[in-house]
Design an enzyme around this catalytic site. Structure first.
Site, PDB file in Angstrom:
ATOM      1  N   HIS A 158      -5.574   3.767  -1.532  1.00  0.00           N
ATOM      2  CA  HIS A 158      -6.893   4.122  -1.023  1.00  0.00           C
ATOM      3  C   HIS A 158      -7.214   5.545  -1.445  1.00  0.00           C
ATOM      4  O   HIS A 158      -6.577   6.493  -0.983  1.00  0.00           O
ATOM      5  CB  HIS A 158      -6.873   4.000   0.513  1.00  0.00           C
ATOM      6  CG  HIS A 158      -8.193   4.229   1.176  1.00  0.00           C
ATOM      7  ND1 HIS A 158      -8.368   4.092   2.526  1.00  0.00           N
ATOM      8  CD2 HIS A 158      -9.408   4.597   0.687  1.00  0.00           C
ATOM      9  CE1 HIS A 158      -9.623   4.347   2.840  1.00  0.00           C
ATOM     10  NE2 HIS A 158     -10.269   4.668   1.741  1.00  0.00           N
ATOM     11  N   THR A 202      -8.232   3.780   8.510  1.00  0.00           N
ATOM     12  CA  THR A 202      -9.474   3.003   8.497  1.00  0.00           C
ATOM     13  C   THR A 202      -9.671   2.323   9.845  1.00  0.00           C
ATOM     14  O   THR A 202      -8.789   1.603  10.318  1.00  0.00           O
ATOM     15  CB  THR A 202      -9.417   1.941   7.377  1.00  0.00           C
ATOM     16  OG1 THR A 202      -8.949   2.569   6.190  1.00  0.00           O
ATOM     17  CG2 THR A 202     -10.775   1.337   7.134  1.00  0.00           C
ATOM     18  N   ARG A 214      -6.789  12.868   1.191  1.00  0.00           N
ATOM     19  CA  ARG A 214      -5.670  13.304   2.048  1.00  0.00           C
ATOM     20  C   ARG A 214      -4.307  12.802   1.565  1.00  0.00           C
ATOM     21  O   ARG A 214      -3.299  13.366   1.920  1.00  0.00           O
ATOM     22  CB  ARG A 214      -5.902  12.883   3.502  1.00  0.00           C
ATOM     23  CG  ARG A 214      -5.846  11.410   3.733  1.00  0.00           C
ATOM     24  CD  ARG A 214      -5.972  11.064   5.205  1.00  0.00           C
ATOM     25  NE  ARG A 214      -7.295  11.330   5.731  1.00  0.00           N
ATOM     26  CZ  ARG A 214      -7.768  10.759   6.837  1.00  0.00           C
ATOM     27  NH1 ARG A 214      -7.010   9.933   7.523  1.00  0.00           N
ATOM     28  NH2 ARG A 214      -8.974  11.017   7.259  1.00  0.00           N
ATOM     29  N   HIS A 260      -3.915  -4.340   7.822  1.00  0.00           N
ATOM     30  CA  HIS A 260      -4.047  -3.179   8.697  1.00  0.00           C
ATOM     31  C   HIS A 260      -3.218  -3.342   9.970  1.00  0.00           C
ATOM     32  O   HIS A 260      -3.407  -4.293  10.718  1.00  0.00           O
ATOM     33  CB  HIS A 260      -5.502  -2.856   9.090  1.00  0.00           C
ATOM     34  CG  HIS A 260      -5.672  -1.390   9.318  1.00  0.00           C
ATOM     35  ND1 HIS A 260      -5.320  -0.799  10.484  1.00  0.00           N
ATOM     36  CD2 HIS A 260      -6.073  -0.401   8.490  1.00  0.00           C
ATOM     37  CE1 HIS A 260      -5.517   0.502  10.379  1.00  0.00           C
ATOM     38  NE2 HIS A 260      -5.977   0.781   9.173  1.00  0.00           N
ATOM     39  N   GLU A 309      -8.632   0.690  -2.959  1.00  0.00           N
ATOM     40  CA  GLU A 309      -9.493   0.714  -1.767  1.00  0.00           C
ATOM     41  C   GLU A 309     -10.390   1.938  -1.857  1.00  0.00           C
ATOM     42  O   GLU A 309      -9.912   3.036  -2.177  1.00  0.00           O
ATOM     43  CB  GLU A 309      -8.648   0.818  -0.494  1.00  0.00           C
ATOM     44  CG  GLU A 309      -7.782  -0.383  -0.240  1.00  0.00           C
ATOM     45  CD  GLU A 309      -6.906  -0.211   0.991  1.00  0.00           C
ATOM     46  OE1 GLU A 309      -6.164  -1.146   1.308  1.00  0.00           O
ATOM     47  OE2 GLU A 309      -6.956   0.868   1.623  1.00  0.00           O
ATOM     48  N   GLU A 366     -11.279  -9.148   3.020  1.00  0.00           N
ATOM     49  CA  GLU A 366     -10.003  -8.789   3.647  1.00  0.00           C
ATOM     50  C   GLU A 366     -10.291  -8.589   5.128  1.00  0.00           C
ATOM     51  O   GLU A 366     -11.104  -7.733   5.505  1.00  0.00           O
ATOM     52  CB  GLU A 366      -9.412  -7.518   3.034  1.00  0.00           C
ATOM     53  CG  GLU A 366      -8.098  -7.140   3.726  1.00  0.00           C
ATOM     54  CD  GLU A 366      -7.314  -6.045   3.013  1.00  0.00           C
ATOM     55  OE1 GLU A 366      -7.365  -5.981   1.769  1.00  0.00           O
ATOM     56  OE2 GLU A 366      -6.648  -5.272   3.723  1.00  0.00           O
ATOM     57  N   HIS A 381       1.043   6.173   1.966  1.00  0.00           N
ATOM     58  CA  HIS A 381       1.823   7.099   2.797  1.00  0.00           C
ATOM     59  C   HIS A 381       3.071   7.653   2.106  1.00  0.00           C
ATOM     60  O   HIS A 381       3.667   8.606   2.593  1.00  0.00           O
ATOM     61  CB  HIS A 381       2.112   6.467   4.156  1.00  0.00           C
ATOM     62  CG  HIS A 381       0.823   6.227   4.886  1.00  0.00           C
ATOM     63  ND1 HIS A 381      -0.046   7.259   5.183  1.00  0.00           N
ATOM     64  CD2 HIS A 381       0.216   5.105   5.309  1.00  0.00           C
ATOM     65  CE1 HIS A 381      -1.129   6.765   5.773  1.00  0.00           C
ATOM     66  NE2 HIS A 381      -0.987   5.457   5.850  1.00  0.00           N
ATOM     67  N   ARG A 424      -9.285   8.217  -0.745  1.00  0.00           N
ATOM     68  CA  ARG A 424     -10.222   8.612   0.311  1.00  0.00           C
ATOM     69  C   ARG A 424     -11.091   9.757  -0.164  1.00  0.00           C
ATOM     70  O   ARG A 424     -10.703  10.557  -1.006  1.00  0.00           O
ATOM     71  CB  ARG A 424      -9.450   9.035   1.567  1.00  0.00           C
ATOM     72  CG  ARG A 424      -8.670   7.902   2.220  1.00  0.00           C
ATOM     73  CD  ARG A 424      -8.110   8.364   3.551  1.00  0.00           C
ATOM     74  NE  ARG A 424      -9.156   8.553   4.511  1.00  0.00           N
ATOM     75  CZ  ARG A 424      -9.458   7.680   5.486  1.00  0.00           C
ATOM     76  NH1 ARG A 424      -8.749   6.581   5.637  1.00  0.00           N
ATOM     77  NH2 ARG A 424     -10.443   7.914   6.312  1.00  0.00           N
ATOM     78  N   ASN A 466       0.853  -1.186   0.000  1.00  0.00           N
ATOM     79  CA  ASN A 466       0.000   0.000   0.000  1.00  0.00           C
ATOM     80  C   ASN A 466       0.898   1.248   0.000  1.00  0.00           C
ATOM     81  O   ASN A 466       1.717   1.426   0.902  1.00  0.00           O
ATOM     82  CB  ASN A 466      -0.895  -0.036   1.250  1.00  0.00           C
ATOM     83  CG  ASN A 466      -1.837   1.154   1.311  1.00  0.00           C
ATOM     84  OD1 ASN A 466      -1.431   2.284   1.095  1.00  0.00           O
ATOM     85  ND2 ASN A 466      -3.093   0.894   1.633  1.00  0.00           N
TER      86      ASN A 466
END
Ligand code: PXP
Length: 242
Positions: free
Chosen positions: A48, A106, A54, A195, A75, A156, A15, A50, A12
């Site tokens: 993701h 999340t 962000r 996660h 996502e 998931e 970040h 969002r 992922n």
């Protein structure tokens, strides 16, 4: 999907983009991150989009689809806007997640029992476009049943609770996840998890029978600050296979 096959790693990259969005700079470059993660052994790239944008931006999703050589896992929340974006982008996989604007990340899984019909509609629309849908849920047997009823071929499991616990409580949560995976497998569901997984807590999860893929982001990007993204992905692969 068999017992001893290598568990897939979805990296992922949200970040990496958090750093860019902190200053609205043109760097770090998403394309470079994708290339390095894949070169290091990522089986898929996850991001993701969002609602508050962000980290990942709309353009990133379209760019990523062009660049990714492995497979893309988008996502997204179960909204009409996100469904339409997914239908345009056509990632190989979509993971439907719950989203609350104020959350840091999340928090917990989808309430598939309460929002079953909405989730079913989105799952159907994406499936008709040949996108493989997974539902991000708690390791709860009733929610797994509801996910199967909603028509998703993949779930998931949220490992955030496992990650936040220690000692006996963590072992209990691990057992809950094992039971959930066994139940899901008996229903014919493919099971991913993710996660809060990091280099010190990933091994027991990666060893569970019938786990197909782990999606890991924050810990890999954090480690990449010190060792570089390729090494961070490779180290995670080693931990998952040990
Ligand atoms: N899986 C899902 C569904 C997520 O929402 C996230 C966080 O975006 C992850 C996996 C990865 O979590 P982490 O960044 O804590 O590794």
């Amino acid at each position: 999907m068999s017992v001893n096959s290598k568990v897939r790693l979805g990296v992922n990259l949200d970040h990496v983009m958090t750093i860019r969005q902190a200053r609205f700079t043109p760097y770090p470059d998403l394309k470079q991150a994708i290339v390095l993660a894949e070169r290091a052994g990522a089986d898929g790239i996850t991001m993701h989009l969002r609602e508050d944008r962000r980290h990942i931006q709309d353009d990133d999703v379209y760019l990523a689809k062009q660049v990714i050589q492995s497979s893309m896992n988008l996502e997204m929340a179960a909204t009409d806007e996100m469904r339409d974006i997914a239908l345009n982008v056509k990632p190989e996989n979509c993971c439907i997640v719950p989203e609350h604007r104020q959350e840091l990340t999340t928090e917990g899984g989808l309430d598939v029992i309460k929002h079953g019909s909405r989730i079913k509609d989105i799952t159907l629309a994406l499936t008709e476009a040949s996108i493989v849908v997974s539902l991000f849920i708690e390791p709860d047997l009733n929610v797994i049943d509801a996910s199967a009823e909603a028509g998703a071929p993949v779930i998931e499991l949220h490992t955030g609770t496992y990650a936040s616990r220690e000692g006996e409580k963590q072992i209990q949560e691990l057992q809950r996840i094992k039971n959930a995976i066994a139940h899901a497998a008996s229903l014919g569901l493919v099971v991913n998890a993710g996660h809060g997984l990091h280099y010190e807590n990933v091994e027991p999860i990666a060893k569970i029978e019938n786990i197909y893929e782990l999606n890991i982001g924050h810990s890999i990007v954090a480690h990449a600050l010190f060792v570089g993204l390729e090494a961070a992905v490779q180290e995670m692969r080693i931990k998952m296979n040990s």
